[in-house]
Design a protein around this motif. Structure first.
Motif, short mmCIF file in Angstrom:
data_model
loop_
_atom_site.label_atom_id
_atom_site.label_comp_id
_atom_site.label_asym_id
_atom_site.label_seq_id
_atom_site.Cartn_x
_atom_site.Cartn_y
_atom_site.Cartn_z
N ASP A 79 6.61 76.86 -3.66
CA ASP A 79 6.36 77.16 -5.32
C ASP A 79 7.55 77.35 -6.34
OD1 ASP A 79 6.89 79.71 -4.95
OD2 ASP A 79 4.76 80.22 -5.42
N ARG A 80 9.06 77.04 -5.38
CA ARG A 80 10.10 77.64 -6.76
C ARG A 80 10.89 76.31 -6.07
NH1 ARG A 80 9.85 82.49 -8.90
NH2 ARG A 80 8.28 84.27 -9.30
N THR A 81 10.82 75.62 -5.20
CA THR A 81 11.85 75.08 -4.42
C THR A 81 11.36 73.10 -4.57
OG1 THR A 81 12.49 76.89 -3.86
CG2 THR A 81 13.95 74.87 -2.91
N LEU A 82 12.28 72.26 -5.04
CA LEU A 82 12.53 71.20 -4.88
C LEU A 82 13.77 70.32 -3.92
CD1 LEU A 82 11.36 70.06 -7.87
CD2 LEU A 82 9.81 70.40 -6.34
N ALA A 83 13.68 69.28 -3.67
CA ALA A 83 14.92 68.68 -3.38
C ALA A 83 14.43 67.08 -3.18
CB ALA A 83 15.39 68.98 -1.38
N ILE A 84 15.88 66.67 -4.28
CA ILE A 84 15.84 64.50 -4.44
C ILE A 84 16.91 64.27 -3.42
CG2 ILE A 84 16.50 63.44 -6.76
CD1 ILE A 84 15.32 66.15 -8.26
N PRO A 85 17.36 63.13 -3.22
CA PRO A 85 17.85 62.77 -2.05
C PRO A 85 18.11 61.59 -3.48
CG PRO A 85 15.60 61.61 -2.03
CD PRO A 85 14.96 62.81 -2.20
N ASP A 86 19.86 61.81 -2.90
CA ASP A 86 20.78 60.86 -4.35
C ASP A 86 20.88 59.88 -3.05
OD1 ASP A 86 22.57 60.79 -6.19
OD2 ASP A 86 24.00 60.61 -4.46
N ARG A 87 20.17 59.40 -3.73
CA ARG A 87 20.39 57.23 -3.09
C ARG A 87 21.27 56.92 -3.59
NH1 ARG A 87 17.44 58.49 1.30
NH2 ARG A 87 15.18 59.00 0.33
N PRO A 88 21.97 55.74 -2.62
CA PRO A 88 23.06 54.81 -3.41
C PRO A 88 22.42 54.53 -4.80
CG PRO A 88 22.48 54.07 -1.61
CD PRO A 88 21.42 55.18 -1.39
N GLY A 89 24.23 54.49 -5.62
CA GLY A 89 23.95 54.34 -6.90
C GLY A 89 25.66 53.73 -7.65
N ASN A 90 25.52 53.74 -8.52
CA ASN A 90 27.54 53.11 -8.73
C ASN A 90 27.98 54.07 -8.68
OD1 ASN A 90 27.03 54.91 -11.04
ND2 ASN A 90 26.58 53.87 -12.52
N ASN A 91 27.89 54.96 -8.23
CA ASN A 91 28.97 55.55 -8.09
C ASN A 91 30.44 56.35 -9.23
OD1 ASN A 91 29.05 55.75 -4.90
ND2 ASN A 91 30.02 53.78 -4.42
N ARG A 92 29.34 56.07 -9.84
CA ARG A 92 29.82 57.51 -11.22
C ARG A 92 29.75 58.31 -11.28
NH1 ARG A 92 30.19 54.47 -16.67
NH2 ARG A 92 29.98 56.88 -17.32
N LEU A 93 28.66 59.31 -10.40
CA LEU A 93 29.00 60.37 -10.71
C LEU A 93 28.33 61.06 -11.77
CD1 LEU A 93 31.19 61.03 -7.41
CD2 LEU A 93 28.35 59.91 -7.52
N ASP A 94 28.01 60.59 -12.55
CA ASP A 94 27.81 61.47 -13.80
C ASP A 94 26.93 62.98 -13.53
OD1 ASP A 94 29.31 59.97 -15.10
OD2 ASP A 94 27.40 58.07 -15.06
N THR A 95 25.92 62.67 -13.18
CA THR A 95 24.92 63.35 -12.75
C THR A 95 25.75 64.62 -12.08
OG1 THR A 95 22.78 61.94 -13.09
CG2 THR A 95 22.52 64.02 -12.61
N LEU A 96 25.99 64.14 -10.88
CA LEU A 96 25.85 64.87 -10.22
C LEU A 96 27.84 65.93 -9.99
CD1 LEU A 96 26.13 63.26 -6.40
CD2 LEU A 96 24.43 64.30 -7.87
N ALA A 97 28.31 65.05 -10.19
CA ALA A 97 29.48 66.22 -11.57
C ALA A 97 29.31 67.02 -12.50
CB ALA A 97 30.64 65.22 -12.11
N ASN A 98 28.21 67.03 -13.05
CA ASN A 98 27.40 67.66 -14.24
C ASN A 98 27.10 68.75 -13.64
OD1 ASN A 98 28.39 65.94 -16.71
ND2 ASN A 98 26.73 64.86 -17.02
N ILE A 99 26.28 68.36 -12.33
CA ILE A 99 25.62 69.81 -11.92
C ILE A 99 26.80 70.42 -11.27
CG2 ILE A 99 24.47 70.50 -10.05
CD1 ILE A 99 23.08 67.65 -10.12
N VAL A 100 27.98 69.68 -10.84
CA VAL A 100 28.67 70.87 -10.56
C VAL A 100 29.26 71.36 -11.54
CG1 VAL A 100 31.42 70.79 -9.53
CG2 VAL A 100 29.67 69.44 -8.36
N ALA A 101 29.73 71.66 -12.12
CA ALA A 101 30.14 71.82 -13.87
C ALA A 101 28.58 72.95 -13.94
CB ALA A 101 30.34 71.33 -14.90
N ASN A 102 27.69 72.71 -14.01
CA ASN A 102 27.28 72.75 -15.25
C ASN A 102 25.62 72.98 -14.46
OD1 ASN A 102 24.39 74.37 -16.79
ND2 ASN A 102 25.64 73.66 -18.54
#
Length: 216
Positions: A79-102
């Protein structure tokens, strides 16, 4: 010639001024917020084939990205934890880079045919943990990483936006042919689209072929 300009005297720049514009928040709107995933919230997530994830980089630059797959693609661990698979995209990695920073993220879960949505805020961690990724594989292709969300806020959102937009109403569907293809729009805005319709059609076909082979 300048474009639209805001008049300073009408800018709402503080929360007190903002709240004076609106009625008080309905008590139920406040009470519905939870810090954990209820049984209903978990069921909603398992039915949802689509979500948007909002992130923010170190300089405050915001981003929203769609994520979609078969219903149940988001794993509910508890009830406190989710996981989202990161499927292939355009490799800009905007979301992932943002998560690393914030690590602060916002999620909006959507179910086709439902006018209600589910909103979740929390903190994200990127992981390449093998046993987690193995369970997210599709056609023997597993994601490179997963986004694990530690849930902090959960609440169901009312139907007004979807009702106003008639999002699921077949009578309000627009003809995709009224605008250029994705490939043509990108080329129009960058290097320029080919003038020859046959050449443009070939580029569109190549994109469709890539979709078929790179979804996972």
């Amino acid at each position: 010639m300048s474009g639209f300009q805001l008049q300073p005297e009408f800018i709402v720049a503080d929360e007190v001024s903002l709240r004076h514009l609106y009625d008080a928040t309905h008590a139920l709107a406040l009470q519905k917020e939870r810090q954990t995933l209820s049984a209903n919230a978990q069921a909603f997530i398992r039915r949802s084939p689509f979500l948007c994830i909002g992130t923010q980089g170190p300089g405050g630059r915001a981003d929203v990205s769609p994520r979609g797959d078969a219903p149940g693609f988001v794993t509910v661990f508890d009830d406190r934890t989710l996981a989202i698979p990161d499927r292939p995209g355009n490799n800009r990695l905007d979301t992932l880079a943002n998560i690393v920073a914030n690590p602060s993220v916002g999620l909006l879960f959507v179910i086709p045919g439902y006018d209600e949505t589910l909103r979740i805020n929390g903190r994200a961690t990127l992981t390449t943990q093998p046993d987690l990724l193995d369970g997210m594989a599709v056609s023997e292709r597993r994601p490179k990483l997963a986004i694990v969300i530690a849930v902090e806020e959960v609440f169901l959102h009312c139907a007004k936006a979807f009702r106003r937009s008639h999002l699921w109403d077949p009578e309000h569907r627009q003809d995709r042919r009224d605008m250029p293809s994705l490939m043509q729009m990108i080329l129009d805005d960058t290097t320029g689209a080919p003038v020859d319709p046959a050449e443009m059609s070939k580029l569109d076909e190549n994109l469709e072929a890539a979709y078929r082979t790179t979804l996972y």
